[in-house]
Scaffold this motif. Sequence first.
Motif, PDB file in Angstrom:
ATOM      1  N   VAL A 242       0.864  -1.186   0.000  1.00  0.00           N
ATOM      2  CA  VAL A 242       0.000   0.000   0.000  1.00  0.00           C
ATOM      3  C   VAL A 242       0.899   1.233   0.000  1.00  0.00           C
ATOM      4  O   VAL A 242       1.701   1.428   0.911  1.00  0.00           O
ATOM      5  CB  VAL A 242      -0.917   0.023   1.243  1.00  0.00           C
ATOM      6  N   LYS A 243       0.786   2.048  -1.021  1.00  0.00           N
ATOM      7  CA  LYS A 243       1.605   3.263  -1.132  1.00  0.00           C
ATOM      8  C   LYS A 243       0.851   4.418  -0.469  1.00  0.00           C
ATOM      9  O   LYS A 243      -0.328   4.635  -0.739  1.00  0.00           O
ATOM     10  CB  LYS A 243       1.919   3.564  -2.589  1.00  0.00           C
ATOM     11  N   ILE A 244       1.569   5.176   0.374  1.00  0.00           N
ATOM     12  CA  ILE A 244       0.950   6.234   1.187  1.00  0.00           C
ATOM     13  C   ILE A 244       1.530   7.587   0.789  1.00  0.00           C
ATOM     14  O   ILE A 244       2.745   7.726   0.608  1.00  0.00           O
ATOM     15  CB  ILE A 244       1.222   5.982   2.684  1.00  0.00           C
ATOM     16  N   ILE A 245       0.659   8.577   0.668  1.00  0.00           N
ATOM     17  CA  ILE A 245       1.075   9.943   0.326  1.00  0.00           C
ATOM     18  C   ILE A 245       0.411  10.908   1.301  1.00  0.00           C
ATOM     19  O   ILE A 245      -0.770  10.767   1.627  1.00  0.00           O
ATOM     20  CB  ILE A 245       0.683  10.302  -1.119  1.00  0.00           C
ATOM     21  N   GLY A 246       1.187  11.874   1.784  1.00  0.00           N
ATOM     22  CA  GLY A 246       0.659  12.855   2.723  1.00  0.00           C
ATOM     23  C   GLY A 246       0.900  14.285   2.266  1.00  0.00           C
ATOM     24  O   GLY A 246       1.371  14.526   1.150  1.00  0.00           O
TER      25      GLY A 246
END
Length: 509
Positions: free
Chosen positions: A235-239
């Motif tokens: 799961v790729k996470i971006i903030g």
Amino acid sequence: MQTRCFFLTDLLLCVILLTGCTGTGQEYHIGVSQCGAGRWREKVNSEMLAAQHLYEQHAKVSIACANDNTERQIQQIDSLVNSGIDLLVVAPNESAPIAEAIARVRKKGVPVVYFDRKATNDQYTAFIGGSNVEAGKTVANYVVDLGGRLVMEITGSMSTSPAQERHEGFAKVMAENPHLTYVCREADWSSDKACSIIEEQVKTGSIPDFVFCHNDGMATGVYKAVVELGLEGKVKIIGIDGLPGEGIEYVQFGHQEGSYIYPTHGEKIVKLALDILTGHPYERENVLQGMMVTPDNVNLVDLNSRELMEQNEHMITINNKLEEYFGMYNIQRKLLTGSLVTILLLIVAVVIAWRAYIQMLKNTRQRQSMNEEQTLFYTDPARRKIQQLLDTPEENLPAPRNQDTLFAERLNEAIRKHMSNPNIKMEDLGEEMGLGRVQLYRKVKAITGLTPVELLRKMRLQQAYVLLGNTTKTVAEIAYEVGFNTPGYFSKCFKEQYGKLPMDLRSEE
């Protein structure tokens, strides 16, 4: 005599201070109402404080933090205006409830600058901040370029303008890419809420390829859930925020696929406020440019960000010194202005001094009489025995302790008290120690050779080392107990400190 001398000194100082009526030039008082705390807002605050004497006109910046409480923010806004500020800078906690308070401020003729967020009314003088719509679009386009099928957005509280606008920009790009499955859930800007949302999503059997969080704090919550669910790397996470030590570091460690740098530029907020107050031309809408941090550019961005933060700390130091110099200058002016009054007071002082001299003679005679009595007391054998029983031998008195040792003991106690809190800030430790952030940094650095952050991490790892060798707790339990957000980051730091992973240490037993 001492009492009379102190009275005279106080009287002189009062008269001198009261005679200096003019300052070094006009200084504008800018009140700042922050909706909450957090690293991003702390960075804005430090930049504004550093810019107080950066421009031709000086500013005095007073900052109030509402800690995400709308009622408290309304009270603080009213208090700031009643204190006589020249201009109000405000980041509304909630758009609609703050609007009425802003209307009262404008009715009193005080200019209002929104930054980062807006209220629902249009009664503001200017706005400055990043474009949240553009931030949402930029992240969405980045997700589309990376490829994937299921995209999930976890928003901040939708009662705030940043969450509304970031969602607007992100959703618009998603609508233009119908081949993507798009899911949106609302959170409250907290990592715990984001963590529970992703856990619920995974339980449905639908695992997102990408998760976009409205700030890096929520992204850490998502990463924690992903690690615990065994989905790290899937799961790729971006903030959003892109701060050193947070979003930028998470990208470096591989916890996040990216972070959008939402600009701060507190010095530009002060510049805009001074332009408004001095009648200089200014734009009503001032949009600050952000950028995407990716694994390809993160090292360069990290280097530049840390250099800028270091320069800002230097600016704060310079600002503090300027405040001292201005104070000295004002005192000197008041001394000159009050010289005539001082001459008159000196005449009074001569009279008081003469009376003090007479009193001193009386005191001297009394002391001589007391000395004679003490001599008789100590030379009388019977009384000397009584005195010996009352005296404590010098060798039994406690030895004086080094001030650095006492400070280190207090700091050690404070760190161990808050060690398990992953969100503990250096300002909190400094407040408990009775020191400001810069003073704490200098003191700890001088004594230990480490920064407060480095010392905190070292003590956490030392406690973890003890727990690994003396308990049966899992590595994850120990990581959270000593204040690490994620076991992965804990293992990385542990290996850097001791040259081995936590499980390697246990396998040696």
